[in-house]
Scaffold this motif. Structure first.
Motif, PDB file in Angstrom:
ATOM      1  N   LEU A  57     -17.125  -9.321 -11.621  1.00 22.76           N
ATOM      2  CA  LEU A  57     -15.790  -8.795 -11.921  1.00 22.76           C
ATOM      3  C   LEU A  57     -14.845  -9.921 -12.355  1.00 22.76           C
ATOM      4  O   LEU A  57     -13.895  -9.694 -13.112  1.00 22.76           O
ATOM      5  CB  LEU A  57     -15.233  -8.055 -10.699  1.00 22.76           C
ATOM      6  CG  LEU A  57     -13.932  -7.279 -10.873  1.00 22.76           C
ATOM      7  CD1 LEU A  57     -14.075  -6.190 -11.936  1.00 22.76           C
ATOM      8  CD2 LEU A  57     -13.489  -6.657  -9.554  1.00 22.76           C
ATOM      9  N   VAL A  88     -11.075   1.360 -11.234  1.00 19.61           N
ATOM     10  CA  VAL A  88     -11.874   0.162 -10.955  1.00 19.61           C
ATOM     11  C   VAL A  88     -13.363   0.503 -11.051  1.00 19.61           C
ATOM     12  O   VAL A  88     -14.166  -0.300 -11.519  1.00 19.61           O
ATOM     13  CB  VAL A  88     -11.520  -0.423  -9.566  1.00 19.61           C
ATOM     14  CG1 VAL A  88     -12.380  -1.646  -9.261  1.00 19.61           C
ATOM     15  CG2 VAL A  88     -10.043  -0.807  -9.509  1.00 19.61           C
ATOM     16  N   GLY A 104      -2.129  10.081  -7.271  1.00 15.53           N
ATOM     17  CA  GLY A 104      -3.589  10.195  -7.384  1.00 15.53           C
ATOM     18  C   GLY A 104      -4.333   9.105  -6.642  1.00 15.53           C
ATOM     19  O   GLY A 104      -5.564   9.159  -6.505  1.00 15.53           O
ATOM     20  N   LEU A 105      -3.605   8.115  -6.166  1.00 19.78           N
ATOM     21  CA  LEU A 105      -4.271   6.952  -5.572  1.00 19.78           C
ATOM     22  C   LEU A 105      -4.985   7.282  -4.264  1.00 19.78           C
ATOM     23  O   LEU A 105      -6.091   6.822  -4.016  1.00 19.78           O
ATOM     24  CB  LEU A 105      -3.237   5.846  -5.346  1.00 19.78           C
ATOM     25  CG  LEU A 105      -3.772   4.513  -4.843  1.00 19.78           C
ATOM     26  CD1 LEU A 105      -3.069   3.367  -5.549  1.00 19.78           C
ATOM     27  CD2 LEU A 105      -3.565   4.370  -3.347  1.00 19.78           C
ATOM     28  N   ASP A 113     -17.471   2.563  -4.996  1.00 16.04           N
ATOM     29  CA  ASP A 113     -16.179   3.264  -4.942  1.00 16.04           C
ATOM     30  C   ASP A 113     -15.576   3.072  -3.554  1.00 16.04           C
ATOM     31  O   ASP A 113     -16.299   3.001  -2.569  1.00 16.04           O
ATOM     32  CB  ASP A 113     -16.384   4.764  -5.185  1.00 16.04           C
ATOM     33  CG  ASP A 113     -16.677   5.049  -6.647  1.00 16.04           C
ATOM     34  OD1 ASP A 113     -16.587   4.100  -7.453  1.00 16.04           O
ATOM     35  OD2 ASP A 113     -16.999   6.204  -6.958  1.00 16.04           O
ATOM     36  N   TRP A 114     -14.243   3.022  -3.499  1.00 19.60           N
ATOM     37  CA  TRP A 114     -13.601   2.839  -2.205  1.00 19.60           C
ATOM     38  C   TRP A 114     -13.932   3.983  -1.237  1.00 19.60           C
ATOM     39  O   TRP A 114     -14.060   3.768  -0.041  1.00 19.60           O
ATOM     40  CB  TRP A 114     -12.078   2.724  -2.382  1.00 19.60           C
ATOM     41  CG  TRP A 114     -11.634   1.334  -2.687  1.00 19.60           C
ATOM     42  CD1 TRP A 114     -11.756   0.257  -1.857  1.00 19.60           C
ATOM     43  CD2 TRP A 114     -11.001   0.842  -3.867  1.00 19.60           C
ATOM     44  NE1 TRP A 114     -11.231  -0.872  -2.472  1.00 19.60           N
ATOM     45  CE2 TRP A 114     -10.753  -0.536  -3.689  1.00 19.60           C
ATOM     46  CE3 TRP A 114     -10.598   1.448  -5.057  1.00 19.60           C
ATOM     47  CZ2 TRP A 114     -10.138  -1.330  -4.650  1.00 19.60           C
ATOM     48  CZ3 TRP A 114      -9.982   0.654  -6.011  1.00 19.60           C
ATOM     49  CH2 TRP A 114      -9.761  -0.716  -5.814  1.00 19.60           C
ATOM     50  N   VAL A 168       0.844  -1.199   0.000  1.00 20.70           N
ATOM     51  CA  VAL A 168       0.000   0.000   0.000  1.00 20.70           C
ATOM     52  C   VAL A 168       0.879   1.248   0.000  1.00 20.70           C
ATOM     53  O   VAL A 168       0.628   2.198  -0.743  1.00 20.70           O
ATOM     54  CB  VAL A 168      -0.962  -0.016   1.218  1.00 20.70           C
ATOM     55  CG1 VAL A 168      -1.737   1.288   1.326  1.00 20.70           C
ATOM     56  CG2 VAL A 168      -1.918  -1.200   1.123  1.00 20.70           C
ATOM     57  N   PHE A 188      -7.611   0.320   3.982  1.00 25.80           N
ATOM     58  CA  PHE A 188      -7.814  -0.345   2.686  1.00 25.80           C
ATOM     59  C   PHE A 188      -8.413  -1.734   2.923  1.00 25.80           C
ATOM     60  O   PHE A 188      -9.372  -2.136   2.265  1.00 25.80           O
ATOM     61  CB  PHE A 188      -6.490  -0.461   1.912  1.00 25.80           C
ATOM     62  CG  PHE A 188      -6.659  -1.006   0.529  1.00 25.80           C
ATOM     63  CD1 PHE A 188      -6.933  -0.154  -0.536  1.00 25.80           C
ATOM     64  CD2 PHE A 188      -6.606  -2.365   0.280  1.00 25.80           C
ATOM     65  CE1 PHE A 188      -7.139  -0.650  -1.819  1.00 25.80           C
ATOM     66  CE2 PHE A 188      -6.808  -2.875  -0.996  1.00 25.80           C
ATOM     67  CZ  PHE A 188      -7.069  -2.017  -2.052  1.00 25.80           C
ATOM     68  N   PHE A 198      -3.002   1.835 -12.383  1.00 30.65           N
ATOM     69  CA  PHE A 198      -2.096   2.980 -12.231  1.00 30.65           C
ATOM     70  C   PHE A 198      -0.823   2.791 -13.059  1.00 30.65           C
ATOM     71  O   PHE A 198      -0.286   3.750 -13.609  1.00 30.65           O
ATOM     72  CB  PHE A 198      -1.758   3.227 -10.758  1.00 30.65           C
ATOM     73  CG  PHE A 198      -2.764   4.125 -10.083  1.00 30.65           C
ATOM     74  CD1 PHE A 198      -2.742   5.496 -10.296  1.00 30.65           C
ATOM     75  CD2 PHE A 198      -3.742   3.605  -9.252  1.00 30.65           C
ATOM     76  CE1 PHE A 198      -3.673   6.332  -9.692  1.00 30.65           C
ATOM     77  CE2 PHE A 198      -4.678   4.426  -8.640  1.00 30.65           C
ATOM     78  CZ  PHE A 198      -4.649   5.800  -8.859  1.00 30.65           C
ATOM     79  N   GLN A 243      -8.373   8.526  -4.685  1.00 30.87           N
ATOM     80  CA  GLN A 243      -9.296   7.554  -5.284  1.00 30.87           C
ATOM     81  C   GLN A 243      -9.760   6.515  -4.261  1.00 30.87           C
ATOM     82  O   GLN A 243     -10.812   5.924  -4.411  1.00 30.87           O
ATOM     83  CB  GLN A 243      -8.580   6.847  -6.441  1.00 30.87           C
ATOM     84  CG  GLN A 243      -9.528   6.262  -7.472  1.00 30.87           C
ATOM     85  CD  GLN A 243      -8.742   5.609  -8.595  1.00 30.87           C
ATOM     86  OE1 GLN A 243      -8.693   4.394  -8.691  1.00 30.87           O
ATOM     87  NE2 GLN A 243      -8.113   6.405  -9.430  1.00 30.87           N
ATOM     88  N   VAL A 244      -8.944   6.311  -3.230  1.00 30.51           N
ATOM     89  CA  VAL A 244      -9.233   5.226  -2.283  1.00 30.51           C
ATOM     90  C   VAL A 244      -9.697   5.729  -0.917  1.00 30.51           C
ATOM     91  O   VAL A 244     -10.597   5.146  -0.313  1.00 30.51           O
ATOM     92  CB  VAL A 244      -7.984   4.326  -2.116  1.00 30.51           C
ATOM     93  CG1 VAL A 244      -8.224   3.252  -1.068  1.00 30.51           C
ATOM     94  CG2 VAL A 244      -7.609   3.674  -3.451  1.00 30.51           C
ATOM     95  N   LEU A 272       2.334   1.699  -3.465  1.00 27.60           N
ATOM     96  CA  LEU A 272       1.311   2.184  -4.401  1.00 27.60           C
ATOM     97  C   LEU A 272       1.048   3.671  -4.200  1.00 27.60           C
ATOM     98  O   LEU A 272       0.896   4.426  -5.157  1.00 27.60           O
ATOM     99  CB  LEU A 272       0.004   1.399  -4.203  1.00 27.60           C
ATOM    100  CG  LEU A 272      -0.106   0.070  -4.919  1.00 27.60           C
ATOM    101  CD1 LEU A 272      -1.365  -0.671  -4.482  1.00 27.60           C
ATOM    102  CD2 LEU A 272      -0.141   0.277  -6.431  1.00 27.60           C
ATOM    103  N   ALA A 290     -14.970  -5.831  -6.087  1.00 24.73           N
ATOM    104  CA  ALA A 290     -14.297  -4.548  -5.885  1.00 24.73           C
ATOM    105  C   ALA A 290     -14.944  -3.430  -6.686  1.00 24.73           C
ATOM    106  O   ALA A 290     -14.817  -2.258  -6.344  1.00 24.73           O
ATOM    107  CB  ALA A 290     -12.826  -4.670  -6.274  1.00 24.73           C
ATOM    108  N   ALA A 291     -15.645  -3.807  -7.755  1.00 23.91           N
ATOM    109  CA  ALA A 291     -16.254  -2.786  -8.597  1.00 23.91           C
ATOM    110  C   ALA A 291     -17.673  -2.442  -8.131  1.00 23.91           C
ATOM    111  O   ALA A 291     -18.360  -1.651  -8.765  1.00 23.91           O
ATOM    112  CB  ALA A 291     -16.274  -3.252 -10.051  1.00 23.91           C
ATOM    113  N   GLY A 325     -16.460  -1.229 -13.118  1.00 22.19           N
ATOM    114  CA  GLY A 325     -17.770  -1.517 -12.527  1.00 22.19           C
ATOM    115  C   GLY A 325     -18.899  -0.903 -13.344  1.00 22.19           C
ATOM    116  O   GLY A 325     -19.932  -1.532 -13.588  1.00 22.19           O
ATOM    117  N   ASN A 348       1.982   6.499  -7.015  1.00 21.05           N
ATOM    118  CA  ASN A 348       0.797   7.065  -7.675  1.00 21.05           C
ATOM    119  C   ASN A 348       0.152   8.123  -6.795  1.00 21.05           C
ATOM    120  O   ASN A 348      -0.701   7.809  -5.968  1.00 21.05           O
ATOM    121  CB  ASN A 348      -0.214   5.947  -7.952  1.00 21.05           C
ATOM    122  CG  ASN A 348       0.425   4.789  -8.696  1.00 21.05           C
ATOM    123  OD1 ASN A 348       0.744   4.897  -9.870  1.00 21.05           O
ATOM    124  ND2 ASN A 348       0.647   3.683  -8.001  1.00 21.05           N
TER     125      ASN A 348
END
Lengths: 154, 135
Positions: B114, B61, A32-33, A79-80, A23, A61, B49, A36-37, A26, A75-76, B65, A30
């Motif tokens: 998925l 992701v 931007g991650l 949104d996280w 984590v 996470f 990423f 997003q999470v 990542l 996971a989809a 979805g 990134n």
């Protein structure tokens, strides 16, 4: 006639385990991650614990993954950032669901949630428990569970 | 395969192989990311990423979805037991060219959708994003 046994609530459980270093890498690779999470509140909480920031982020996470599993969606499915871990004044983490995650929880008749986080030895883990108004069709009271031949399966 | 897809394929294969620690030769177009290649959600995040860094094409992701469910509300996509219904299956057949409901060994549940997503499906999604941004 014996009194009717009240219906048991449905209980949905999800668990997840992640490697903290993964984590952290990542996040470092990134920029931007994080947005997003993690929600702003989650990022602020973890930033306020700089010595173990990566562990706190990894645990959150894992919590999001655990909730997605408990909701029975991949996971989809949401949104996280729609699954948020908020810490109460005493430090206890609680779940806040938003958007699609909240809609899924409504659909599953989730009435109560609990979350437990832990981290150490380079790993972070989370368990999510969702208590639903109606029984989970996939889950049975083992005292009463029977297979199709009528034999008890306990 | 379109020119864009052909150009993106090596980047996609490399990103998946590096994120999962597998050989690029294993990353075949018809391999499913979660099932065949063993990706977890954190791997998906890593893969997407990595692709964005090398190709500049951003896919999340959540985008996957959205593709898989097509904006169909949950209650219209599956029944009360979370089994994907005719509406959901028809949509999946539209967006995933390889998907054939008659080949399902057991009813498809929401958490298994998925798992249908392949390397080729990801490539197609990236290609359509590239085309949309170029238009």
């Amino acid at each position: 006639m014996p009194p009717e046994t009240p219906a048991l609530p449905g209980i949905r459980v999800g668990a997840d385990l992640v490697e903290v270093a993964r984590v952290e890498r990542l996040m470092a690779d990134n920029p931007g991650l994080a947005d997003q999470v993690f929600t702003g509140r989650e990022r602020a909480y973890c930033a306020s614990r700089p010595r173990r920031r990566g562990e706190h982020l990894a645990a959150r996470f894992a919590a999001k993954e655990a909730v997605l599993k408990a909701l029975g969606t991949g996971a989809a499915g949401a949104d996280w950032t729609e699954i948020e871990v908020v810490n109460q004044a005493n430090g206890r983490p609680v779940l806040r669901l938003h958007g699609r995650a909240a809609a899924l929880a409504d659909r599953r008749q989730v009435r109560q949630t609990d979350i437990s986080l832990s981290h150490g030895a380079g790993l972070a883990t989370a368990y999510a428990v969702l208590v639903c108004a109606g029984p989970d069709k996939d889950q049975h009271d083992p005292q009463h569970q029977q297979d199709t031949t009528g034999r008890a399966t306990t | 395969m379109t020119t864009t897809a052909t150009a993106l394929l090596p980047a996609v294969q490399e990103a998946i192989a590096d994120a999962l620690g597998i050989d690029e030769a294993e990353v075949l177009p018809d391999a499913t990311l979660l099932g065949d290649l063993g990706a977890e959600s954190i791997d998906l995040l890593d893969i997407l990423f990595r692709i964005e860094r090398v190709s500049g094409v951003k896919v999340t992701v959540a985008d996957i979805g959205d593709l898989l469910q097509g904006g169909i509300p949950d209650e219209e996509f599956g029944d009360e037991n979370e089994v994907v219904n005719d509406t959901g299956l028809s949509h999946l057949e539209r967006v995933l060219p390889q998907f054939d409901r008659t080949q399902l060994a057991e009813p498809l549940t929401a958490d298994g959708v998925l798992g249908l997503f392949t390397v080729q499906n990801l490539l197609d999604l990236l290609t359509s994003r590239t085309a949309a941004s170029a238009a």
